[in-house]
Design a protein around this motif. Structure first.
Motif, short mmCIF file in Angstrom:
data_model
loop_
_atom_site.label_atom_id
_atom_site.label_comp_id
_atom_site.label_asym_id
_atom_site.label_seq_id
_atom_site.Cartn_x
_atom_site.Cartn_y
_atom_site.Cartn_z
N LEU A 541 -11.62 -1.00 -7.28
CA LEU A 541 -10.92 0.46 -7.02
C LEU A 541 -9.69 0.48 -6.98
O LEU A 541 -8.94 1.36 -7.38
CB LEU A 541 -11.89 0.68 -5.55
N VAL A 542 -9.17 -0.68 -6.07
CA VAL A 542 -7.76 -0.44 -5.70
C VAL A 542 -6.96 -0.90 -7.08
O VAL A 542 -5.83 -0.46 -7.39
CB VAL A 542 -7.32 -1.83 -4.82
N HIS A 543 -7.40 -1.72 -7.71
CA HIS A 543 -6.84 -2.42 -9.06
C HIS A 543 -6.59 -1.10 -10.02
O HIS A 543 -5.74 -0.84 -10.62
CB HIS A 543 -7.41 -3.21 -9.74
N GLU A 544 -7.49 -0.19 -10.06
CA GLU A 544 -7.53 0.95 -10.94
C GLU A 544 -6.60 2.05 -10.34
O GLU A 544 -6.28 2.95 -11.01
CB GLU A 544 -9.02 1.59 -11.00
N GLU A 545 -6.22 2.18 -9.09
CA GLU A 545 -5.38 3.09 -8.64
C GLU A 545 -3.65 2.63 -8.76
O GLU A 545 -3.35 1.57 -8.05
CB GLU A 545 -5.64 3.07 -7.05
N MET A 546 -3.53 3.17 -9.93
CA MET A 546 -1.87 2.93 -10.14
C MET A 546 -0.87 3.04 -9.29
O MET A 546 0.06 2.15 -9.12
CB MET A 546 -1.39 3.69 -11.56
N SER A 547 -1.15 4.03 -8.32
CA SER A 547 -0.07 4.18 -7.14
C SER A 547 0.02 3.02 -6.37
O SER A 547 1.00 2.79 -5.59
CB SER A 547 -0.20 5.38 -6.56
N LEU A 548 -0.91 2.14 -6.12
CA LEU A 548 -1.12 0.89 -5.44
C LEU A 548 -0.71 -0.13 -5.70
O LEU A 548 -0.47 -1.36 -5.20
CB LEU A 548 -2.63 0.96 -4.55
N ALA A 549 -0.46 -0.08 -7.11
CA ALA A 549 -0.14 -1.22 -7.88
C ALA A 549 1.28 -2.26 -7.26
O ALA A 549 1.36 -3.49 -7.17
CB ALA A 549 0.46 -1.14 -9.32
N PRO A 550 2.32 -1.54 -6.78
CA PRO A 550 3.39 -1.98 -6.12
C PRO A 550 3.09 -2.99 -4.84
O PRO A 550 3.76 -3.89 -4.67
CB PRO A 550 4.16 -1.12 -5.84
N TYR A 551 1.92 -2.52 -4.04
CA TYR A 551 1.48 -3.09 -2.92
C TYR A 551 0.30 -4.20 -3.17
O TYR A 551 -0.06 -4.64 -1.93
CB TYR A 551 1.02 -1.79 -1.92
#
Lengths: 569, 140
Positions: A541-551
């Motif tokens: 789920l986290v991986h699919e959320e692009m806005s979280l990629a930098p974190y």
């Protein structure tokens, strides 16, 4: 007016609205007109009846009509407690009784073993109470219509309309209640007289006088109506009963009449029954079939001429085409629900704690261990059950452990859950407030939000943080956001937030967004879940959320089991 | 020749006529004593033929209706609710000042409710009467 000249009170229980015009045709002010849906009925005792005797009477009536067998004593015990509480500061005022709604709420409020030996007894009782509590607003009174107090003692008469009263057993109960008010008040005051003071009319009474609802329903085969017929004369009560059939009538009842009026009967069995009742000669029953409307065979006993007579009743026009009716009111005290009676709640909790203490003092193996085990659980509420048993000491058999668990759950002292942590199941306990009170402790003020598992996991993480020497906090507000993190550790200058997943992980992305994007206070977020499978799903789920990629490098994934083992390995 | 005495006894028993018409019981007694002639029995049979036809259509096995003295041995009771259909068609009173229970039974439309309504109004009149008596000032 002396006692012998006082007017005869006529109490008409009107099931099919045949007598609604009678109050208007009587002397002004003498008649009252009630409708069951526009009165408030209470379970309070009539004057003269001792409270504890009335408790047994009223509970028996409810149990008999509600078809409760074993639950009758449960109801009595509950009623005694609640009546005692409600009247504790009312020494000079009339006694009040709980209504069905309050009884139901009390039954549901505390664990069953406070009142009943078996859970099934309480369940049946609650079902019956709920049928009235939820659907019958006319029972919402701590003190309601009392026929003896509000009608007879005032020298008045009344028509009480009870049309379409369902469920059927409730109709039987209401009639029993009204009759009990009239009869028992007189019996307990020893009000014996030679003249008629009250006439009770009960038309369409087939169901009330039947063997099933009278003899078979009561343990002594002696219903309230049968008692009214048997004892009422001594107490100045005349009873007038109307039925459609004779067959199936209780013998206690059918043998109690001095006047018998037999109108047209067309059914063969009923004709033969009437013939036997009137002692007509051979072939006499045929006459009953041929009786025209208004004509009847009358037989009287104890009055001289006892042969059946052929009569025609005087015609009185029926009640037709009436407009709106203004019903009369009566004194009452509206009931309250349990939410409006916090003192009663506290009283019941105290009663429960006292009962449980008493139970745990018993010498049974389960109770002995239950007390030790519960004490350990109260001192260490987040310790897994297996570890608590180790604290209790000795090798306690699994069967005894299961009994203890059952005992604590039944007593409402603790609840248990058994989540899967990685590959094994771990039993967790949640001691309830009553358990803390039992050992003289205050319940913990901050337990963490969510279900039992979630609370345990959060507390474990918090405890591990403290063990590592960090400053920690549960349910901490992340600076600059409205987001509450389950647990945070201050590790040096860094803030580590922990998001605990027990069942649902769908909102994890919003938590991470709040921690990293809306705020820059959080250095790391640790996502803690009970199983690797769940962590994998969260990772995806986290991986699919692009806005979280930098974190992503600041997000860690951990198993709950790790924290449990660090505390109790 | 038919046995009229036997026929008469049979008809009297079949329709219970002696109960309701005591004068006919005399013929039964005479027959039992062997004093009733065939011709008398035949005449009586002819005389009661209309009665027999009536009871064939409307069977009534009740005892004869009472006289007023027999019905109200202890004096006339309190409220009138009906009248007797036969005999002197006496009014029928109920004693309500003493608590005596009453049962009315029968199919719907028979008259139970009418009876009860009549009772209620009659008792109400009785109450009014009592109240008036009580409120009357003493004459002496």
């Amino acid at each position: 007016m002396n006692e012998n000249n006082r007017p005869i009170s006529q109490i008409v229980i009107d099931k099919k609205l045949d007598y609604g015009d009678i109050p208007g045709r009587g002397k002004e002010g003498r008649w009252l007109h009630f409708n069951i849906f526009k009165v408030l009925l209470g379970l309070q005792p009539p004057r003269g009846v001792i409270v504890y005797v009335w408790i047994h009477i009223i509970c028996t009536l409810i149990a008999v009509r509600g078809n409760l067998i074993a639950s009758a004593s449960t109801l009595t015990s509950m009623m005694r407690t609640v009546v005692g509480f409600l009247n504790r500061n009312r020494s000079d005022e009339p006694i009040i009784f709980p209504d069905f709604r309050l009884l139901k709420e009390v039954a549901e409020f505390v664990p069953h073993n406070l009142w009943a030996g078996k859970l099934e007894y309480l369940k049946s009782l609650i079902q019956v109470l709920a049928a009235i509590a939820d659907n019958c607003p006319y029972f919402r009174a701590f003190s309601g219509l009392d026929v003896d107090r509000d009608v007879i003692s005032q020298g008045k008469s009344c028509v009480i309309e009870i049309p379409t009263l369902y469920p059927a057993w409730l109709r039987l109960f209401v009639i029993d209640l009204l009759i009990a008010q009239i009869l028992y008040s007189r019996v307990h005051r020893r009000h014996k007289v030679d003249t008629t003071e009250v006439i009770v009319y009960l038309d369409e009474a087939d169901a009330d006088v039947s063997f099933i609802s009278s003899d078979a329903a009561y343990a002594d085969a002696y219903s309230v109506l049968a008692q009214l017929l048997r004892m009422g004369r001594e107490y100045g009560i005349m009873v007038v009963i109307g039925t459609g059939t004779l067959g199936g009538m209780s013998k206690f009842i059918s043998s109690s009449f001095q006047y018998k009026f037999f109108f047209n009967i067309s059914e063969g069995d009923q004709m033969l029954q009437a013939k036997r009742n009137l002692l007509l000669p051979y072939g006499g029953e045929a006459m009953l079939r041929d009786l025209e409307p208004g004509k009847c065979i009358v037989q009287q006993t104890q009055l001289g001429w006892s042969h059946p007579m052929w009569c025609e009743v005087d015609y009185v026009a029926p009640d037709r085409n009436r407009g709106p009716i203004e019903y009369d009111s009566h004194p009452f005290m509206a009931s309250k629900c349990l939410d409006e009676l916090p003192e009663l709640q506290s009283f019941l909790k105290g009663l429960l704690a006292e009962r449980v203490r008493g139970n745990l003092r018993r010498d049974s193996a389960a109770s002995k261990y239950a007390r030790k085990f519960l004490n350990a659980a109260v001192l260490h509420p987040f310790k897994p059950v297996a570890k608590l048993w180790a604290d209790v000491g000795a090798n306690i058999r699994a069967a005894t452990q299961a009994k203890v668990r059952n005992e604590l759950e039944t007593a409402g002292l603790a609840s248990f859950v058994s989540p899967r942590l990685s590959r094994r199941k771990v039993l967790l306990i949640h001691p309830k407030d009553a358990a803390y009170e039992l050992f003289g402790h205050s319940p913990p003020t901050r337990k963490g939000h969510g279900d039992i598992e979630h609370t345990h996991y959060c507390n474990w993480i918090n405890m591990v943080g403290q063990a590592e020497g960090y400053r920690t906090k549960m349910e901490a507000l992340i600076q600059g956001t409205k987001h509450l993190s389950d647990v945070v550790w201050w590790v040096g200058e860094e803030l580590w937030a922990f998001e605990v997943i027990s069942k649902c992980h769908q909102n994890i992305v919003s938590h991470l967004t709040a921690s990293f994007i809306q705020s820059d206070a959080v250095a790391f977020v640790n996502i803690v879940a009970p199983q690797k499978r769940v962590l994998d799903q969260v990772k995806k789920l986290v991986h699919e959320e692009m806005s979280l990629a930098p974190y992503e490098h600041r997000i860690r994934y951990e198993l709950v089991e790790v924290y449990m083992e660090r505390l109790w390995s | 020749m038919p046995n009229y005495v036997s026929m008469l006894l049979h008809e009297l028993a079949e329709y219970g006529l002696c109960d309701r018409h005591p004068e006919l019981a005399t013929y039964v007694m005479l027959a039992q004593l062997g004093q009733l002639s065939q011709s008398t029995a035949k005449a009586v049979l002819i005389h009661i033929q209309e009665l027999i036809e009536h009871y064939k259509d409307f069977p009534c096995r009740l005892h004869r209706p009472p006289t007023e003295e027999q019905l109200y041995v202890h004096g006339k009771p309190d409220i009138r609710v009906a009248k007797l259909v036969e005999g002197e068609q006496l009014p029928y009173y109920l004693k309500v000042k003493k608590p005596l229970h009453l049962l009315a039974t029968g199919a719907t439309g028979g008259g139970k409710t009418t009876l009860f309504r009549g009772m209620m109004l009659a008792v109400e009149d009785l109450n009014n009467e009592r109240e008036q008596q009580t409120n009357q000032p003493d004459r002496d």
